[in-house]
Structures are given as C-alpha cells and as structure tokens.
Enzyme design. Structure first.
Site, PDB file in Angstrom:
ATOM      1  N   HIS A 151      -5.003   2.606  -2.775  1.00  0.00           N
ATOM      2  CA  HIS A 151      -4.155   1.598  -2.154  1.00  0.00           C
ATOM      3  C   HIS A 151      -6.004   0.372  -2.321  1.00  0.00           C
ATOM      4  CE1 HIS A 151      -0.520   3.199  -0.371  1.00  0.00           C
ATOM      5  NE2 HIS A 151      -0.660   3.502  -1.627  1.00  0.00           N
TER       6      HIS A 151
ATOM      7  N   GLU B 253      -5.699  -2.080  -0.498  1.00  0.00           N
ATOM      8  CA  GLU B 253      -6.665  -2.216   0.911  1.00  0.00           C
ATOM      9  C   GLU B 253      -7.779  -1.383   0.784  1.00  0.00           C
ATOM     10  OE1 GLU B 253      -3.603  -1.978   0.394  1.00  0.00           O
ATOM     11  OE2 GLU B 253      -2.052  -2.924   2.246  1.00  0.00           O
TER      12      GLU B 253
ATOM     13  N   CYS C 212       0.569  -0.334   4.397  1.00  0.00           N
ATOM     14  CA  CYS C 212       1.117   0.423   5.104  1.00  0.00           C
ATOM     15  C   CYS C 212       0.812   1.288   5.494  1.00  0.00           C
ATOM     16  CB  CYS C 212       1.602   1.172   3.952  1.00  0.00           C
ATOM     17  SG  CYS C 212       0.235   2.502   2.782  1.00  0.00           S
TER      18      CYS C 212
ATOM     19  N   CYS D 276      -3.295   2.942   5.088  1.00  0.00           N
ATOM     20  CA  CYS D 276      -4.108   1.163   5.288  1.00  0.00           C
ATOM     21  C   CYS D 276      -3.591   0.953   6.232  1.00  0.00           C
ATOM     22  CB  CYS D 276      -3.414   0.303   3.992  1.00  0.00           C
ATOM     23  SG  CYS D 276      -3.725   0.973   1.933  1.00  0.00           S
TER      24      CYS D 276
END
Ligand code: ZN
Length: 143
Positions: free
Chosen positions: A48, A50, A78, A81
């Site tokens: 992801h 992040e 999410c 993260c």
C-alpha cells in the site's frame, strides 16, 4: 496533498488503485519519501502507498522512528496502514478521501487514535477530498 495526488496517478500505470502517499520531514515541507499503491505491480498484498512511503522514509532517515514527520495520503488508511502509522510514530496524518468501507482513521475504525495505544498521531482529514475521491471513482468507472 498535490504530491500525493501525483503519486496516486502513477499507481494506475501499474494497474493499481490510485492511492498515493508522501512523508514530510519535521519542517513540514521537505519530502522524505513517496509511495503509491503497488499491489498489482509487485504482487505484494502489503504494498500500500502508506507502507511503502513509511519504509522509504525510515530508510532515508536511517531510523524506524518517524517522530515529527507527517504522512500525507490521498485515501483514509486501512487497518494495516493505520498499524504501520502507529508503529512508525509519525506525528501527523493528513488524508483526503474517507473510506467508509475500510477506513481505520475515523470512518469504520479509528485505530490511529485508539486510546489503548501508546502513540496517537494528530489526524487531519478531508484535504482535497473531492479530488482524491474523484481519482478513485474515475479509476473504477473505467474498469
Ligand atoms: Zn493500507
């Protein structure tokens, strides 16, 4: 947020959902690192925006603690993260669009501000939210 949006645009080239993130240094303007969603491009479920930006920022600083840093991301983080954000000790999280289906920074959960955790960054949401959301809507509409 502009830089994060530019970063999000790069995700699309790899067939990924357009989410972008940058980590700013303590001065609030110097970009330490950036990342965009690369799950499809790399086959890595943890890739992801992040997580990638946090990893790269830590590599630049040569330390896992991103104290005084700010994470800017186009979409609400999410749970994974949000966990990485808490672990990295960033001071501030700025995000654009809310994620009512999977958000963990105020929507579905609020992991980053959970009082049971020993680190709680400041959260600023809704920065260029419509633009950040439009990027996602356009992406899914085109598929
Ligand atoms: Zn995530």
């Amino acid at each position: 947020m502009r830089l994060a949006l530019d970063e999000a645009g790069q995700a699309v080239r790899g067939g990924d959902v357009p989410v972008g993130a940058v980590v700013l240094a303590a001065d609030g303007t110097t970009v330490l690192a950036a990342g965009h969603n690369e799950r499809e491009a790399t086959g890595d479920p943890t890739a992801h925006a992040e997580v990638l930006a946090i990893r790269r920022a830590a590599a630049v600083l040569g330390a896992w603690r991103l104290t005084d840093c700010t994470l800017v991301v186009t979409l609400e983080p999410c749970t994974m993260c949000a966990g990485a954000i808490v672990q990295s000790r960033v001071d501030r999280v700025v995000y654009g669009a809310r994620d009512d289906k999977a958000g963990a920074a105020g929507s579905l959960w609020d992991v980053v501000r959970d009082r049971r955790l020993n680190h709680r960054p400041e959260v600023i949401e809704g920065v260029l939210a419509e633009e950040c959301a439009a990027l996602l809507t356009d992406f899914f509409r085109a598929r």
